[in-house]
Design a protein around this motif. Structure first.
Motif, PDB file in Angstrom:
ATOM      1  N   GLU A 113       0.756  -1.217  -0.046  1.00 55.17           N
ATOM      2  CA  GLU A 113      -0.248  -0.221   0.198  1.00 55.17           C
ATOM      3  C   GLU A 113       1.013   1.299  -0.302  1.00 55.17           C
ATOM      4  O   GLU A 113       0.596   2.029  -0.641  1.00 55.17           O
ATOM      5  CB  GLU A 113      -1.258  -0.058   1.679  1.00 55.17           C
ATOM      6  N   GLN A 114       1.772   1.426   1.315  1.00 53.21           N
ATOM      7  CA  GLN A 114       2.317   2.403   1.221  1.00 53.21           C
ATOM      8  C   GLN A 114       3.652   2.580  -0.573  1.00 53.21           C
ATOM      9  O   GLN A 114       3.761   3.287  -0.621  1.00 53.21           O
ATOM     10  CB  GLN A 114       3.924   2.477   2.140  1.00 53.21           C
ATOM     11  N   ALA A 115       3.736   1.310  -0.557  1.00 59.11           N
ATOM     12  CA  ALA A 115       5.014   1.659  -2.369  1.00 59.11           C
ATOM     13  C   ALA A 115       4.056   2.016  -3.063  1.00 59.11           C
ATOM     14  O   ALA A 115       3.978   2.976  -3.897  1.00 59.11           O
ATOM     15  CB  ALA A 115       5.197  -0.036  -2.620  1.00 59.11           C
ATOM     16  N   ILE A 116       2.388   1.272  -3.300  1.00 57.94           N
ATOM     17  CA  ILE A 116       1.451   2.075  -4.522  1.00 57.94           C
ATOM     18  C   ILE A 116       1.286   3.675  -4.412  1.00 57.94           C
ATOM     19  O   ILE A 116       1.236   3.848  -5.413  1.00 57.94           O
ATOM     20  CB  ILE A 116      -0.047   1.464  -4.523  1.00 57.94           C
ATOM     21  N   GLY A 117       1.079   3.844  -2.958  1.00 56.61           N
ATOM     22  CA  GLY A 117       1.143   5.529  -2.944  1.00 56.61           C
ATOM     23  C   GLY A 117       2.205   6.196  -3.106  1.00 56.61           C
ATOM     24  O   GLY A 117       2.448   7.711  -3.855  1.00 56.61           O
TER      25      GLY A 117
END
Length: 137
Positions: free
Chosen positions: A30-34
């Motif tokens: 999720e953090q990488a997608i953001g």
């Protein structure tokens, strides 16, 4: 997480889409997608679990995010990149004719079918053809 993608069929592609691979530790997808959405100014266009390999995948722009434990992603690190293509059969035939080594033969993957080849110069590329899954038709 269930399979979600903006475009479920790459058959219509007139040229391959190149993905740079980014490896993400467990819980970091999720953090990488953001990060990549903010960096590139585009939204993620694919999210899928790959339970057979212990991975979760997402694409954002030109990045293929691969989430998994280090021992799970390690075998994938030797692959330099991924090409989303219109049909793997044509690429498989051309690669064999050009002397490439097919390191992983075509196999069904959550998004369709794919295989991996080592080019004569040593570059290792995964070729993937996205096809609609039964729930997407």
């Amino acid at each position: 997480m269930t399979l979600w993608r903006r475009d479920n069929d790459s058959t219509h592609r007139t040229e391959p889409r190149v993905y740079l691979r980014a490896y993400v530790p467990p819980g970091g997808l999720e953090q990488a997608i953001g990060f990549y959405e903010r960096l590139l100014g585009v939204r993620a266009d694919l999210r899928t679990p790959y339970p057979e390999k212990g991975l979760s995948l997402a694409t954002v722009g030109a990045f293929l995010l691969i989430e998994g434990a280090e021992e799970t992603v390690e075998p994938f690190r030797a692959t330099h990149g991924t090409l989303l293509v219109d049909d793997v059969a044509g690429y498989l035939e051309r690669l064999e004719q050009e002397g490439a080594e097919i390191t992983d033969p075509p196999v069904d993957v959550p998004t369709g079918v794919g295989f991996t080849a080592r080019h004569p110069d040593g570059t290792v590329v995964e070729y993937v053809h996205h096809r609609p899954q039964p729930h997407e038709v």
